[in-house]
Design an enzyme around this catalytic site. Structure first.
Site, PDB file in Angstrom:
ATOM      1  N   ARG A   8     -14.909  67.478  77.003  1.00  0.00           N
ATOM      2  CA  ARG A   8     -14.607  66.054  77.134  1.00  0.00           C
ATOM      3  C   ARG A   8     -14.398  65.434  75.752  1.00  0.00           C
ATOM      4  O   ARG A   8     -15.084  65.777  74.786  1.00  0.00           O
ATOM      5  CB  ARG A   8     -15.746  65.310  77.854  1.00  0.00           C
ATOM      6  CG  ARG A   8     -15.384  63.846  78.140  1.00  0.00           C
ATOM      7  CD  ARG A   8     -16.554  63.072  78.717  1.00  0.00           C
ATOM      8  NE  ARG A   8     -16.193  61.666  78.884  1.00  0.00           N
ATOM      9  CZ  ARG A   8     -17.048  60.693  79.142  1.00  0.00           C
ATOM     10  NH1 ARG A   8     -18.337  60.961  79.264  1.00  0.00           N
ATOM     11  NH2 ARG A   8     -16.637  59.452  79.272  1.00  0.00           N
ATOM     12  N   HIS A   9     -13.469  64.499  75.675  1.00  0.00           N
ATOM     13  CA  HIS A   9     -13.152  63.822  74.422  1.00  0.00           C
ATOM     14  C   HIS A   9     -14.334  63.006  73.890  1.00  0.00           C
ATOM     15  O   HIS A   9     -15.297  62.722  74.602  1.00  0.00           O
ATOM     16  CB  HIS A   9     -11.957  62.881  74.628  1.00  0.00           C
ATOM     17  CG  HIS A   9     -12.237  61.797  75.643  1.00  0.00           C
ATOM     18  ND1 HIS A   9     -12.957  60.667  75.357  1.00  0.00           N
ATOM     19  CD2 HIS A   9     -11.904  61.703  76.949  1.00  0.00           C
ATOM     20  CE1 HIS A   9     -13.062  59.922  76.427  1.00  0.00           C
ATOM     21  NE2 HIS A   9     -12.424  60.533  77.432  1.00  0.00           N
ATOM     22  N   ARG A  58      -7.135  60.176  72.821  1.00  0.00           N
ATOM     23  CA  ARG A  58      -8.552  60.455  72.653  1.00  0.00           C
ATOM     24  C   ARG A  58      -8.860  61.943  72.825  1.00  0.00           C
ATOM     25  O   ARG A  58      -9.769  62.472  72.174  1.00  0.00           O
ATOM     26  CB  ARG A  58      -9.384  59.605  73.618  1.00  0.00           C
ATOM     27  CG  ARG A  58      -9.076  59.750  75.113  1.00  0.00           C
ATOM     28  CD  ARG A  58      -9.769  58.646  75.869  1.00  0.00           C
ATOM     29  NE  ARG A  58      -9.671  58.725  77.326  1.00  0.00           N
ATOM     30  CZ  ARG A  58      -8.686  58.182  78.050  1.00  0.00           C
ATOM     31  NH1 ARG A  58      -7.693  57.547  77.438  1.00  0.00           N
ATOM     32  NH2 ARG A  58      -8.698  58.266  79.372  1.00  0.00           N
ATOM     33  N   GLU A  82      -6.749  62.269  82.392  1.00  0.00           N
ATOM     34  CA  GLU A  82      -7.784  61.763  83.296  1.00  0.00           C
ATOM     35  C   GLU A  82      -7.154  61.283  84.605  1.00  0.00           C
ATOM     36  O   GLU A  82      -5.931  61.079  84.704  1.00  0.00           O
ATOM     37  CB  GLU A  82      -8.543  60.618  82.601  1.00  0.00           C
ATOM     38  CG  GLU A  82      -9.693  60.018  83.398  1.00  0.00           C
ATOM     39  CD  GLU A  82     -10.772  61.047  83.771  1.00  0.00           C
ATOM     40  OE1 GLU A  82     -10.503  61.892  84.655  1.00  0.00           O
ATOM     41  OE2 GLU A  82     -11.883  60.973  83.196  1.00  0.00           O
ATOM     42  N   HIS A 149     -10.862  65.251  79.868  1.00  0.00           N
ATOM     43  CA  HIS A 149     -11.592  64.035  80.223  1.00  0.00           C
ATOM     44  C   HIS A 149     -12.671  64.394  81.243  1.00  0.00           C
ATOM     45  O   HIS A 149     -12.596  65.428  81.919  1.00  0.00           O
ATOM     46  CB  HIS A 149     -10.626  63.000  80.787  1.00  0.00           C
ATOM     47  CG  HIS A 149      -9.426  62.785  79.910  1.00  0.00           C
ATOM     48  ND1 HIS A 149      -9.348  61.764  78.996  1.00  0.00           N
ATOM     49  CD2 HIS A 149      -8.268  63.493  79.790  1.00  0.00           C
ATOM     50  CE1 HIS A 149      -8.191  61.843  78.352  1.00  0.00           C
ATOM     51  NE2 HIS A 149      -7.523  62.877  78.818  1.00  0.00           N
TER      52      HIS A 149
END
Length: 209
Positions: A8-9, A58, A82, A149
């Site tokens: 995940r970012h 991101r 996402e 995400h």
């Protein structure tokens, strides 16, 4: 052995403000950049063979922190984006609850398609799962890091593992810059080997969408 790392970012101002991001292209904030730099050496130690990233900033900027250590190029894949959150994107969670109470309750209960033009969870799992499978087909036996995400990672893992919505609803959200690890065993197929792994000094943040 094939190993998939779904990362995940890092944190964004919208994460910090409990604001729905979805596919809105929000950059990392200073904390998010710090988180990516802290996590990158741990992932580099896994000796990845490839890095694939969502094309949202991101995730791409998070992946760049690992690329800087490994020398690997980052391959963008928009299928790793996402979940699209329709009319909720840009709203805070309290605003969503106030303006769309029925849909909010359905979402909290794990509804596959809560309305408000939100992408159905099955569709999300299939598109992310397709991106994961394509990477496996491209590099069998490799270790591949996917910068993506939170919701996308969960549904993509569920698609690969064959888990239904009831199981996935019970899986905790990934913290920023934490990851899930899947491995493929020739005899037993895909297995979940680790979840919510990350730097020990990770400062907790509320899960966001």
């Amino acid at each position: 052995m094939t190993r998939l790392i779904l990362w995940r970012h890092g944190n964004t101002d919208w994460n910090a403000g409990d604001r729905v991001q979805g596919q809105t292209d929000v950059p990392l904030n200073d904390l998010g950049q710090e988180q990516a730099r802290a996590a990158a050496p741990l992932l580099a130690a896994l000796r990845p063979d490839a890095i694939v990233a969502s094309d949202l900033r991101r995730a791409r900027d998070t992946a760049d922190a690992l690329a800087a250590l490994t020398g690997l190029a980052v391959r963008p894949d928009p299928r790793l984006r996402e979940r699209y959150f329709g009319r909720w994107q840009g709203l805070t969670i309290p605003e969503v609850a106030e303006r769309h109470p029925a849909e909010y309750r359905a979402w909290r209960a794990g509804a596959q398609d809560p309305g408000c033009e939100i992408e159905p969870l099955d569709d999300l799992g299939k598109r992310v799962g397709a991106a994961l499978q394509d990477a496996v087909d491209r590099m069998p036996g490799a270790t591949v890091v996917f910068a993506t995400h939170g919701g996308a990672a969960r549904q993509g893992c569920g698609h690969i593992l064959g888990w239904g919505p009831e199981v996935l609803h019970s899986v905790g959200a990934l913290q920023n810059c934490h990851w899930t690890e899947l491995r493929h065993d020739p005899a037993r197929g895909w297995q979940l080997r680790a979840h919510n792994v990350g730097p020990l000094d990770q400062r907790p943040v509320p899960p966001a969408i």
